[in-house]
Design a protein around this motif. Structure first.
Motif, mmCIF file in Angstrom:
data_model
loop_
_atom_site.group_PDB
_atom_site.id
_atom_site.type_symbol
_atom_site.label_atom_id
_atom_site.label_comp_id
_atom_site.label_asym_id
_atom_site.label_seq_id
_atom_site.Cartn_x
_atom_site.Cartn_y
_atom_site.Cartn_z
ATOM 1 N N UNK A 187 0.805 -1.235 0.000
ATOM 2 C CA UNK A 187 0.000 0.000 0.000
ATOM 3 C C UNK A 187 0.829 1.272 0.000
ATOM 4 N N UNK A 188 1.975 1.273 0.680
ATOM 5 C CA UNK A 188 2.835 2.460 0.655
ATOM 6 C C UNK A 188 3.406 2.694 -0.746
ATOM 7 N N UNK A 189 3.777 1.606 -1.424
ATOM 8 C CA UNK A 189 4.273 1.732 -2.799
ATOM 9 C C UNK A 189 3.173 2.278 -3.702
ATOM 10 N N UNK A 190 1.969 1.736 -3.566
ATOM 11 C CA UNK A 190 0.840 2.167 -4.400
ATOM 12 C C UNK A 190 0.520 3.633 -4.157
ATOM 13 N N UNK A 191 0.479 4.044 -2.889
ATOM 14 C CA UNK A 191 0.160 5.437 -2.562
ATOM 15 C C UNK A 191 1.191 6.383 -3.145
ATOM 16 N N UNK A 192 2.470 6.033 -2.997
ATOM 17 C CA UNK A 192 3.534 6.886 -3.528
ATOM 18 C C UNK A 192 3.481 6.946 -5.045
ATOM 19 N N UNK A 193 3.231 5.793 -5.685
ATOM 20 C CA UNK A 193 3.155 5.754 -7.145
ATOM 21 C C UNK A 193 1.990 6.606 -7.654
ATOM 22 N N UNK A 194 0.856 6.547 -6.961
ATOM 23 C CA UNK A 194 -0.310 7.321 -7.373
ATOM 24 C C UNK A 194 -0.045 8.820 -7.260
ATOM 25 N N UNK A 195 0.604 9.225 -6.184
ATOM 26 C CA UNK A 195 0.938 10.645 -6.020
ATOM 27 C C UNK A 195 1.909 11.083 -7.113
ATOM 28 N N UNK A 196 2.939 10.271 -7.367
ATOM 29 C CA UNK A 196 3.925 10.631 -8.398
ATOM 30 C C UNK A 196 3.290 10.692 -9.781
ATOM 31 N N UNK A 197 2.430 9.717 -10.087
ATOM 32 C CA UNK A 197 1.765 9.693 -11.406
ATOM 33 C C UNK A 197 0.825 10.887 -11.563
ATOM 34 N N UNK A 198 0.138 11.240 -10.479
ATOM 35 C CA UNK A 198 -0.776 12.377 -10.515
ATOM 36 C C UNK A 198 -0.016 13.683 -10.680
ATOM 37 N N UNK A 199 1.137 13.786 -10.033
ATOM 38 C CA UNK A 199 1.967 14.983 -10.173
ATOM 39 C C UNK A 199 2.408 15.159 -11.622
ATOM 40 N N UNK A 201 0.879 13.832 -14.272
ATOM 41 C CA UNK A 201 -0.324 14.051 -15.077
ATOM 42 C C UNK A 201 -0.742 15.516 -15.066
ATOM 43 N N UNK A 202 -0.585 16.169 -13.909
ATOM 44 C CA UNK A 202 -0.992 17.565 -13.766
ATOM 45 C C UNK A 202 0.193 18.533 -13.887
ATOM 46 N N UNK A 203 1.263 18.078 -14.527
ATOM 47 C CA UNK A 203 2.463 18.918 -14.639
ATOM 48 C C UNK A 203 2.171 20.267 -15.285
ATOM 49 N N UNK A 205 -0.847 21.642 -15.286
ATOM 50 C CA UNK A 205 -2.074 22.170 -14.709
ATOM 51 C C UNK A 205 -1.954 22.220 -13.191
ATOM 52 N N UNK A 206 -1.313 23.265 -12.658
ATOM 53 C CA UNK A 206 -1.125 23.375 -11.203
ATOM 54 C C UNK A 206 -2.432 23.260 -10.424
ATOM 55 N N UNK A 207 -3.537 23.641 -11.041
ATOM 56 C CA UNK A 207 -4.825 23.573 -10.369
ATOM 57 C C UNK A 207 -5.199 22.138 -10.029
ATOM 58 N N UNK A 208 -4.716 21.181 -10.846
ATOM 59 C CA UNK A 208 -5.069 19.782 -10.644
ATOM 60 C C UNK A 208 -4.669 19.271 -9.272
ATOM 61 N N UNK A 209 -3.423 19.465 -8.874
ATOM 62 C CA UNK A 209 -2.958 18.993 -7.569
ATOM 63 C C UNK A 209 -3.642 19.742 -6.433
ATOM 64 N N UNK A 210 -3.962 20.996 -6.661
ATOM 65 C CA UNK A 210 -4.659 21.764 -5.629
ATOM 66 C C UNK A 210 -6.066 21.230 -5.405
ATOM 67 N N UNK A 211 -6.665 20.664 -6.456
ATOM 68 C CA UNK A 211 -8.022 20.141 -6.353
ATOM 69 C C UNK A 211 -8.056 18.691 -5.873
ATOM 70 N N UNK A 212 -6.877 18.081 -5.723
ATOM 71 C CA UNK A 212 -6.818 16.681 -5.313
ATOM 72 C C UNK A 212 -7.144 16.579 -3.831
ATOM 73 N N UNK A 213 -8.394 16.306 -3.540
ATOM 74 C CA UNK A 213 -8.846 16.238 -2.145
ATOM 75 C C UNK A 213 -9.684 14.986 -1.976
ATOM 76 N N UNK A 214 -10.525 14.963 -0.948
ATOM 77 C CA UNK A 214 -11.461 13.863 -0.755
ATOM 78 C C UNK A 214 -10.795 12.514 -0.761
ATOM 79 N N UNK A 215 -11.287 11.610 -1.616
ATOM 80 C CA UNK A 215 -10.788 10.247 -1.660
ATOM 81 C C UNK A 215 -9.309 10.179 -1.999
#
Length: 364
Positions: A187-199, A201-203, A205-215
């Motif tokens: 789970x730690x690997x998955x969480x880190x990979x998801x954050x890195x991939x999302x970063x 993806x939104x390279x 679009x700075x607004x994207x990471x700012x909107x990453x909330x909730x789930x």
């Protein structure tokens, strides 16, 4: 007089120290940490009686606790095997992987020194000596690894850490590494990979990471964990983690194929199976690791709303482990996640908050 030598005064080490101090106030505790500010804090707040930068100070100890990253634990075990330790000393560690640690402890065991591999299944996204708490491990599982040591050695370690109020569980090193690999390391690997991939993806679009909330924030919270510690964990449990990552990638590929083929039944089954399995988790079924209890309530987007809830709980002497706002938007209620150490604390909080007209969404 009993003397404890503990190396590593971060979250886990300082919490164990606090628990020992609470239960055994007359024991002498010698603390060792690479950060002089950490040992200074520990001395000032009476967590330890003495500080040292030398591993050789362990020769006076009746118990030695190694609470550093796994790679450092392995190195320290090799060095301890060269020291004139007390024959009656009991050495233990809190490392997140056990097979590599036990291999490093063999020279000590061959000299007749008792080593008990240990691992408390509790923690926090917070780190450092200031984040430690005597009740950090309360009701959590504490693994002890089966080795050829006298039964009274296990009892002595349990007595030393009696103030931690843990649930002791004895198992083999292989069982331990497979279990924690699946429910903690992967789970730690998955969480880190998801954050890195999302970063990435939104390279653009700075607004994207700012909107990453909730789930998103909920499932990636553990990505904030100490990178030094987790690098050490993955390196020491590499074979198991590699296998588990491959199995996880296979699951992703199966759902990817179902989406590509617009296979409704397979997609539905993917989520239905996961929901059924997730709903089976809980202390009354298979236990919680660690044993935390969550409560989700509506919270209005108003000044002082959060303070009103925490003050209400404080007035009723209900202790919170953590608070997390999952979602809050203008003109809409947000979702507040309250985490408790004890189930009866959560039950009492439900009564109090319901009486105060707060809406309870769910309990996990």
């Amino acid at each position: 007089m009993t003397t404890i030598f503990i190396k590593g005064l971060g979250l886990i080490g300082s919490s164990l120290t606090r628990a020992i101090r609470k239960r055994h106030p007359t024991f002498t505790i010698i603390g060792n940490d690479a950060d002089p500010q950490t040992t200074a804090y520990a001395l000032k707040h009476h967590l330890i009686d003495q500080s040292t930068r030398e591993l050789t100070a362990a020769v006076a100890a009746d118990f030695i606790i190694l609470a550093t990253p796994v790679t450092e634990i392995i190195n320290d075990l090799q060095q301890l095997a060269q020291l004139p330790l007390k024959k009656s000393v009991i050495i233990t560690d809190v490392g997140s992987t056990k097979q590599a640690v036990l291999k490093a402890a063999l020279p000590l065991q061959e000299k007749g020194i008792t080593f008990i591999g240990g691992h408390p299944m509790a923690g926090s996204h917070k780190t450092g000596v200031t984040a430690g708490r005597a009740d950090l491990f309360e009701n959590a599982f504490y693994f002890m690894i089966k080795t050829k040591v006298p039964d009274d050695a296990y009892l002595a370690l349990q007595n030393l850490l009696q103030g931690a109020h843990v649930k002791w569980l004895l198992l083999s090193a292989q069982e331990h590494d497979q279990l924690v690999g699946q429910i903690s390391h992967l789970p730690h690997v998955i969480a880190a990979a998801l954050v890195n991939q999302t970063q990435v993806f939104f390279a653009d679009s700075p607004l994207g990471m700012r909107m990453a909330a909730g789930g998103f924030k909920s499932i990636t919270r553990i990505a904030s964990s100490d990178p030094t510690m987790w690098s050490s964990i993955l390196q020491s449990n590499s074979a198991i983690i590699i296998q588990q990552i491959s199995q996880y990638v296979n699951e992703l590929q199966k759902i990817q194929k179902a989406i590509m083929e617009d296979d409704h039944d397979q997609i539905f089954s993917f989520f239905k199976t996961a929901k059924n399995s997730r709903d089976e988790l809980g202390p009354e079924k298979v236990g919680q690791l660690p044993n935390f209890f969550d409560l989700f309530i509506n919270i209005p987007d108003q000044v002082g709303a959060l303070a009103a809830i925490t003050q209400l709980l404080a007035l009723n002497k209900i202790n919170l482990v953590n608070i997390h706002i999952l979602e809050i938007r203008e003109d809409l209620d947000g979702v507040l996640q309250l985490t408790f150490m004890r189930e009866n604390d959560r039950a009492q909080a439900v009564k109090i908050l319901t009486h105060a007209h707060y809406t309870i969404l769910r309990k996990d």
